[in-house]
Design a protein around this motif. Structure first.
Motif, short mmCIF file in Angstrom:
data_model
loop_
_atom_site.label_atom_id
_atom_site.label_comp_id
_atom_site.label_asym_id
_atom_site.label_seq_id
_atom_site.Cartn_x
_atom_site.Cartn_y
_atom_site.Cartn_z
N PHE A 51 -15.84 -16.24 -23.38
CA PHE A 51 -14.49 -15.87 -22.93
C PHE A 51 -14.62 -14.97 -21.72
CE2 PHE A 51 -14.32 -16.72 -27.45
CZ PHE A 51 -13.22 -17.55 -27.58
N VAL A 52 -13.88 -15.31 -20.68
CA VAL A 52 -13.92 -14.56 -19.42
C VAL A 52 -12.51 -14.02 -19.15
CG1 VAL A 52 -14.37 -14.67 -16.94
CG2 VAL A 52 -15.75 -16.04 -18.53
N GLY A 53 -12.44 -12.75 -18.79
CA GLY A 53 -11.15 -12.16 -18.43
C GLY A 53 -10.45 -11.48 -19.60
N ASN A 54 -11.04 -11.48 -20.77
CA ASN A 54 -10.42 -10.83 -21.94
C ASN A 54 -10.79 -9.35 -21.97
OD1 ASN A 54 -13.07 -12.11 -22.50
ND2 ASN A 54 -12.90 -11.08 -24.47
N ASN A 55 -9.77 -8.51 -21.94
CA ASN A 55 -9.97 -7.07 -21.99
C ASN A 55 -9.37 -6.47 -23.26
OD1 ASN A 55 -11.22 -6.85 -19.37
ND2 ASN A 55 -9.19 -7.25 -18.49
N ALA A 56 -8.22 -6.96 -23.69
CA ALA A 56 -7.54 -6.39 -24.85
C ALA A 56 -8.25 -6.75 -26.15
CB ALA A 56 -6.09 -6.88 -24.90
N TYR B 92 1.65 -10.24 -25.22
CA TYR B 92 1.15 -10.69 -23.92
C TYR B 92 1.87 -11.96 -23.48
CZ TYR B 92 -2.44 -7.18 -24.60
OH TYR B 92 -3.09 -6.00 -24.79
N ALA B 93 3.13 -11.80 -23.06
CA ALA B 93 3.98 -12.94 -22.74
C ALA B 93 3.55 -13.66 -21.47
CB ALA B 93 5.43 -12.49 -22.60
N ASP B 94 2.78 -13.00 -20.60
CA ASP B 94 2.35 -13.62 -19.35
C ASP B 94 0.95 -14.22 -19.45
OD1 ASP B 94 4.73 -12.82 -18.15
OD2 ASP B 94 3.90 -10.89 -17.51
N MET B 95 0.36 -14.18 -20.60
CA MET B 95 -1.01 -14.69 -20.74
C MET B 95 -1.08 -16.17 -20.35
SD MET B 95 -2.89 -16.79 -22.97
CE MET B 95 -4.64 -17.01 -23.25
N ARG B 96 -2.13 -16.51 -19.67
CA ARG B 96 -2.36 -17.92 -19.34
C ARG B 96 -3.85 -18.21 -19.35
NH1 ARG B 96 -3.18 -19.61 -13.87
NH2 ARG B 96 -3.67 -17.85 -12.50
N ILE B 97 -4.18 -19.44 -19.64
CA ILE B 97 -5.57 -19.89 -19.60
C ILE B 97 -5.80 -20.53 -18.24
CG2 ILE B 97 -7.27 -21.43 -20.64
CD1 ILE B 97 -5.88 -21.03 -23.28
N ILE C 269 -9.53 -16.56 -19.09
CA ILE C 269 -8.23 -16.06 -19.53
C ILE C 269 -7.69 -15.02 -18.58
CG2 ILE C 269 -7.07 -14.77 -21.37
CD1 ILE C 269 -9.11 -15.97 -23.30
N GLU C 270 -6.40 -15.08 -18.36
CA GLU C 270 -5.69 -14.02 -17.63
C GLU C 270 -4.67 -13.44 -18.61
OE1 GLU C 270 -2.59 -14.15 -14.09
OE2 GLU C 270 -4.62 -14.61 -13.38
N GLU C 271 -4.91 -12.22 -19.10
CA GLU C 271 -4.10 -11.67 -20.18
C GLU C 271 -2.72 -11.19 -19.71
OE1 GLU C 271 -7.43 -9.94 -23.27
OE2 GLU C 271 -6.72 -8.64 -21.65
N GLY C 272 -2.64 -10.57 -18.56
CA GLY C 272 -1.37 -9.99 -18.13
C GLY C 272 -1.07 -8.68 -18.86
N GLN C 273 0.18 -8.21 -18.71
CA GLN C 273 0.59 -6.95 -19.31
C GLN C 273 1.08 -7.15 -20.75
OE1 GLN C 273 0.35 -3.90 -17.85
NE2 GLN C 273 -0.69 -4.95 -16.17
#
Length: 779
Positions: free
Chosen positions: A194-199, A247-252, A272-276
């Motif tokens: 998984f790339v981009g996962n921080n939360a 995370y309503a803005d999350m996108r793969i 992954i781009e998690e967003g706010q």
């Protein structure tokens, strides 16, 4: 020549010479296609149909003697004859008043066999292919069958399978067909990144998706099989995981499967781009439906300002509003959520817009992909049928129900335009999965039956009819035996009523003093009240036999001597249970409540007369999301009162080592005072438990090994059994308690659990048991 080319040639020939008429003394003149529009034939001459028969050919024509026909009728007849699959060539012409149909019959398949297959058996492959014995031989269909076989092997991880065919002519237009299969090696999953996962950590996200890394037991689970459909399902699972946690803005951004031919392994990477992370802002309802005001609908909303944003809660709110408006007489009502983001405060306000909606009706429900489950099993999960008003929320609800059945690995419902603007076609795509399971249970009873074993097999979708059946058998070292059969029809008489029965028989011995034999029959029916609440009515019959086997009854306490002397005993009762279930998962629940409450009345014949009420509730809550620490608390209670002079020993409550760990079955509560200290049970009990489970440190998350810490407490007291002169101890409400640790493994064999508990509060006469072990296996 291919069938398609032959069809075009036939059509061309018809277009050039659509018909003939007699002219003069037997002269023949060809007429134009336009003239053929008014042609009428008197008879149909079929040639070449030696096996199929002339009448079978005539039945597939759209042209009838004595009625006018056109080129379109000839085209349709040619198509229809080709469509039967029994002809490799079809030509239709008109000679005078006769329609001449020349056919060339396709070869017939005498036998279909499979060679080289070891991982998928013949009977399973026979259901996959469409070419069968006594059917036509078709190159097009065989190529489709080859692809179907490859897809079946790809689903088991053997994507490199090779499939060829061998055809053996037998003469007279018959052939034997063999599918020759080179299964190849099974592909594996080397790693999942998984790339981009921080939360959330990679370990937590790996637990969300269905695809798992290969390990030494993967050949049992098949969860390390890669295919595109599973990858897309994993993407959707990740989206829902984030959407339901704010995370309503999350996108793969991308998902990639890299295959290494040298090792025959895949590496999966999710970018992954998690967003706010958002909370809910102001929540409002605006209704334009006459007679249904916004103030009536606002209390139905599940989304509350200040709570963490959750797409699941938005959907539940939409369904609740939609159901209310539909019940008010507006079946076409539409509920549309509109989100208002406040980027400064990281909130999303939700406005639910309710309007009349456009009138649309269900033209048909089309079901695809169900190779095992019957169509009606799927259709009955819809609250609508063909011709009913179309409602999107009913579609969402049906999808959730189908997924909850556990019959399918994937469920997708889409819509397509119907034959008119107000008609909708509902398309249901499902993929069947294994629904059978077997179970093995083990335990040890000190001083009793010693080692106890039980094996069971169950099927949740029996013969694809959605029926449940379970058969079990078990025994112990001292000759104890147990057998059981259960059956449930989930839609009894076509209604959403789950009707069934349970039949059980057991034989045990107690300290060599007497043998005990029990036979019980339960008839039950369950009716849903809401999506989360259901009620079950039961008729219960039980026969109990106590046999001293020529032993000296003086070794028994007086109440148990009475049981043996007046054996057999029967109990006849009716009961009603309320079940409330909001669990998010049945295997490893992280959130939700599961609660039951039962009342029972005995006295419809038999030897028991009492009223019982008892129940249990357990609440699950995720204590730390990324660490995946799950907390749960539970409580149970029960009370029984007799209608006669006394209760029987077997009518009082007893507690098991699952109610308060650290104690034996029947290990606490009132007992006969003396050397034999026989358990009497009690009229009242209370228990409480608290537990936390967590991923076992040092093991990969996808190995599904979890640790547990727990504390149990409870009491069993009161007595209404005729002691016949014997004394009693443990009649008061003294509290028992224990603390312990456990290990839980969601293994390919099922859920395996080992607990070690230490009693910290107990009485001297209590029977303790530190270890508890159990397995529930699934395949």
């Amino acid at each position: 020549m291919k069938a398609g080319s032959k069809f075009l040639n036939a059509v061309s020939a018809v277009a050039l010479s659509a018909g003939v008429v007699a002219s003069g003394a037997g002269a023949v003149t060809f007429v134009s296609a336009t003239a053929a529009e008014a042609a009428v034939i008197q008879r149909i001459d079929v040639r070449g149909a030696s096996r199929v028969g002339a009448e079978a050919v005539r039945s597939n024509l759209t042209i009838t003697p004595g009625k006018s026909f056109s080129n379109t009728d000839i085209d349709n007849s040619v198509k229809q004859l080709y469509g039967t699959g029994y002809f490799s060539d079809v030509k239709i012409s008109v000679s005078g008043g006769t329609l001449v149909v020349n056919v060339q019959e396709a070869q017939l398949v005498n036998q279909v066999v499979f060679n080289g297959n070891r991982k998928i058996k013949d009977d399973k492959l026979a259901t996959i292919v469409q070419t069968h014995a006594a059917g036509p031989y078709s190159d097009t269909q065989i190529q489709s069958d080859i692809q179907a076989i490859k897809d079946a092997y790809a689903a088991t991880g053997r994507s490199e399978v090779e499939v060829t065919t061998q055809v053996v002519p037998l003469g007279e237009g018959r052939v034997n067909l063999a599918f020759v299969i080179n299964e190849g090696d099974r592909t594996k999953i080397d790693s999942i990144n998984f790339v981009g996962n921080n939360a959330y950590s990679a370990g937590r996200l790996a637990a969300v998706i269905n695809t798992k890394r290969s390990n030494f037991l993967s050949f049992l689970t098949r969860k390390d099989v890669y295919n595109e459909d599973k990858l897309h399902a994993d993407e959707e699972a990740l989206r829902q995981f984030y959407y339901n946690r704010g995370y309503a803005d999350m996108r793969i951004v991308s998902s990639d499967a890299s295959f290494d031919e040298a090792t025959n392994k895949y590496t999966l990477t999710f970018n992954i781009e998690e967003g706010q992370r958002y909370d809910f802002g102001p929540v409002t309802v605006q209704s334009t439906v006459e007679g249904v005001g916004s103030d009536q609908l606002l209390p139905l909303v599940r989304t509350k300002e200040g709570h963490v944003y959750s797409a699941k809660e938005v959907q539940k709110s939409i369904e609740a509003i939609s159901d209310q408006v539909a019940s008010a007489g507006y079946p076409f009502a539409r509920v549309t959520p509109r989100g208002n983001r406040d980027l400064n405060n990281n909130t999303i306000g939700v406005e639910y817009l309710v309007d009349q909606g456009e009138r649309a009706y269900v033209e048909r429900i089309e079901i695809r992909g169900n190779s095992r489950t019957r169509d009606y099993v799927i259709r009955r999960e819809f609250d609508m049928s063909e011709g009913d008003a179309f409602n999107q929320q009913m579609i969402t609800k049906a999808k959730r129900r189908l997924e909850a059945l556990g019959y399918f690995s994937s469920v997708n419902i889409s819509t397509q335009p119907g034959s008119s603007p107000d008609r909708v076609v509902v398309v249901v795509d499902v993929q069947d999965q294994s629904t059978g399971s077997f179970g093995v249970g083990a335990g040890y009873a000190a001083g009793g039956d010693g080692l106890l074993l039980e094996a069971s097999i169950e099927e949740k979708n029996f013969l694809g009819r959605g029926q449940y059946i379970r058969i079990s058998a078990g025994g112990g070292q001292e000759g104890s035996r147990a057998y059981g059969v259960s059956f449930t029809e989930p839609y009894f008489l076509g209604y959403r009523l789950a009707a069934g029965f349970d039949v059980n028989h057991s034989e045990t011995s107690s300290n060599d003093n007497y043998d005990y034999e029990e036979t019980s029959v339960v008839l039950r029916v369950t009716a849903p009240i809401t999506e989360d609440l259901a009620t079950t009515f039961r008729y219960n019959y039980k026969q109990m036999k106590y046999d001293a086997d020529n032993s000296d009854l003086s070794d028994l306490s007086a109440p148990y001597q009475h049981l043996v002397e007046d054996s057999p005993w029967t109990r006849s009762s009716v009961s009603q249970t309320l079940t409330y279930n909001t669990l998010d998962d049945t295997v490893l629940p992280r959130e939700g409540i599961y609660a039951t409450a039962t009342q029972e009345i005995a006295g419809l014949g038999g030897d028991s007369q009492f009223y019982k009420i008892y129940g249990k509730a357990r609440y699950y809550h995720l204590l730390a999301d990324d660490a995946d620490i799950i907390g749960s608390v539970s409580a149970s209670a029960g009370y029984v009162v007799g209608f006669g002079e006394h209760l029987n020993v077997f009518d009082q409550f007893t507690l098991t080592n699952g109610d308060i760990r650290g104690f034996e079955n029947k290990g606490i509560g009132p007992r006969v005072r003396g050397d034999n200290d026989d358990p009497l049970g009690g009229t009242t009990y209370f228990t409480a438990s608290a537990e936390a489970t967590f991923p076992m440190p040092g093991f990969p998350r996808d190995f599904n090994l979890r640790g547990a810490v727990f504390a149990d407490a409870g009491t069993l007291f009161g007595n209404d059994v005729d002691l016949r002169g014997d004394g009693i101890e443990g009649e008061d409400a003294s509290l028992r308690a224990s603390v312990g640790v456990g290990v839980v493994w969601q293994s390919p064999f099922g859920s395996l659990r080992l607990d070690y508990a230490i009693p910290v509060l107990k009485e001297d006469f209590d029977k303790t048991q530190n270890f508890k072990f159990g397995i529930n296996n699934q395949f």
